[in-house]
Write a protein that holds these residues in place. Sequence first.
Motif, PDB file in Angstrom:
ATOM      1  N   ALA A   1      -2.789 -18.588  25.023  1.00 42.20           N
ATOM      2  CA  ALA A   1      -3.930 -17.566  24.826  1.00 42.20           C
ATOM      3  C   ALA A   1      -3.541 -17.520  25.752  1.00 42.20           C
ATOM      4  CB  ALA A   1      -5.210 -17.801  23.648  1.00 42.20           C
ATOM      5  N   THR A   2      -3.751 -16.193  26.492  1.00 40.51           N
ATOM      6  CA  THR A   2      -3.705 -15.539  28.116  1.00 40.51           C
ATOM      7  C   THR A   2      -4.118 -14.497  28.375  1.00 40.51           C
ATOM      8  OG1 THR A   2      -1.805 -14.700  27.394  1.00 40.51           O
ATOM      9  CG2 THR A   2      -1.642 -16.204  28.505  1.00 40.51           C
ATOM     10  N   TRP A   3      -5.185 -14.114  29.057  1.00 36.18           N
ATOM     11  CA  TRP A   3      -5.655 -13.092  29.186  1.00 36.18           C
ATOM     12  C   TRP A   3      -5.091 -12.360  30.893  1.00 36.18           C
ATOM     13  CZ3 TRP A   3      -8.073  -9.146  27.500  1.00 36.18           C
ATOM     14  CH2 TRP A   3      -8.822  -8.514  28.123  1.00 36.18           C
ATOM     15  N   THR A   4      -5.324 -10.847  30.954  1.00 35.01           N
ATOM     16  CA  THR A   4      -5.108 -10.172  32.297  1.00 35.01           C
ATOM     17  C   THR A   4      -6.157  -9.014  32.267  1.00 35.01           C
ATOM     18  OG1 THR A   4      -2.707 -11.206  32.358  1.00 35.01           O
ATOM     19  CG2 THR A   4      -3.243  -9.344  34.131  1.00 35.01           C
ATOM     20  N   GLU A   5      -6.694  -8.987  33.098  1.00 35.73           N
ATOM     21  CA  GLU A   5      -7.432  -8.417  33.490  1.00 35.73           C
ATOM     22  C   GLU A   5      -6.938  -6.975  33.278  1.00 35.73           C
ATOM     23  OE1 GLU A   5     -11.894  -7.274  35.760  1.00 35.73           O
ATOM     24  OE2 GLU A   5     -10.526  -8.962  36.266  1.00 35.73           O
TER      25      GLU A   5
ATOM     26  N   GLU B   1     -12.730 -24.424  20.597  1.00 33.37           N
ATOM     27  CA  GLU B   1     -12.690 -24.632  18.953  1.00 33.37           C
ATOM     28  C   GLU B   1     -12.099 -23.611  18.675  1.00 33.37           C
ATOM     29  OE1 GLU B   1     -14.880 -27.922  20.761  1.00 33.37           O
ATOM     30  OE2 GLU B   1     -15.455 -25.977  20.237  1.00 33.37           O
ATOM     31  N   LEU B   2     -12.497 -22.327  18.899  1.00 29.69           N
ATOM     32  CA  LEU B   2     -11.795 -21.250  18.245  1.00 29.69           C
ATOM     33  C   LEU B   2     -10.256 -20.917  19.012  1.00 29.69           C
ATOM     34  CD1 LEU B   2     -12.217 -19.402  16.811  1.00 29.69           C
ATOM     35  CD2 LEU B   2     -13.828 -18.039  18.257  1.00 29.69           C
ATOM     36  N   VAL B   3     -10.657 -20.898  20.409  1.00 33.99           N
ATOM     37  CA  VAL B   3      -9.374 -20.854  21.205  1.00 33.99           C
ATOM     38  C   VAL B   3      -8.817 -21.476  20.691  1.00 33.99           C
ATOM     39  CG1 VAL B   3      -8.440 -20.509  23.246  1.00 33.99           C
ATOM     40  CG2 VAL B   3     -10.436 -19.658  22.871  1.00 33.99           C
ATOM     41  N   ALA B   4      -8.419 -22.871  20.621  1.00 30.02           N
ATOM     42  CA  ALA B   4      -7.676 -24.021  19.795  1.00 30.02           C
ATOM     43  C   ALA B   4      -6.991 -23.149  18.721  1.00 30.02           C
ATOM     44  CB  ALA B   4      -8.371 -25.269  19.961  1.00 30.02           C
ATOM     45  N   ALA B   5      -7.966 -23.047  17.558  1.00 34.94           N
ATOM     46  CA  ALA B   5      -7.447 -22.722  16.227  1.00 34.94           C
ATOM     47  C   ALA B   5      -6.494 -20.741  16.498  1.00 34.94           C
ATOM     48  CB  ALA B   5      -8.861 -21.930  15.496  1.00 34.94           C
TER      49      ALA B   5
END
Length: 236
Positions: free
Chosen positions: A111-115, A98-102
């Motif tokens: 939202a994306t992530w690259t280490e 829910e927080l990611v969607a917000a």
Amino acid sequence: MFVRSIVADAFATNCYVIAPAEGEECLIVDPGIGVEDRVQDVLAEHRLRPAAVLLTHGHLDHVYAVTPVCQGTTAVSPYIHADDRYRLTDPLATMSPELVAALEQQFGRRATWTEPERIVEFGAAGEDHTTLELAGLRIEVAHAPGHTEGSVLFTAHDVPDGIPSDDLDRTVLSGDVLFAGSIGRTDLPGGDAAAMRRSLRDVVLPLADSSLVLPGHGPATTMARERGTNPYLTSL
């Protein structure tokens, strides 16, 4: 000491750029959501060269821009406590859907992530205190779990330019351990109320009253003020 703060686009997270002076190497602390362009502007305006990124803990709102910042004008590495290292694999995974969607709705993109490519860990094997020598600064690191397993305080024995040094002689970057009048929450994954109480008692309360406190959210404060007025400290 040169210090500039940048407030992130989400959660009002404070990112700090610190250096011995303009034109020197610098440290970038807690690059949160949407700060990368403004960080680059500060670096260019004040002729600063990043030496490292310091992370007070691994929550998304404090690390989201760490990879683009580290891959900016000069490739640098992020430093994080060993107990929070796992969070940099994918901090989105520790957030509720829910927080990611917000967040995605707020910014209008996925939202994306690259280490980060190379991550430097400190505090392994139960080491509660360590010292980092970076960018011409001596940074004392104190492990203060409770908000997360690997939350830390960073202390530099200097104060920002323009701050009267009669009563203040050091700067504590407190992350989400200590705020002006409050503390970080302990009800998120990895939080621990009992550990937070121990950190407040054993790590925060012993800080000198001459400490300027720059928290992860909200305004700056001093240890003298928090010792006398912060209900989470006065109740210990």
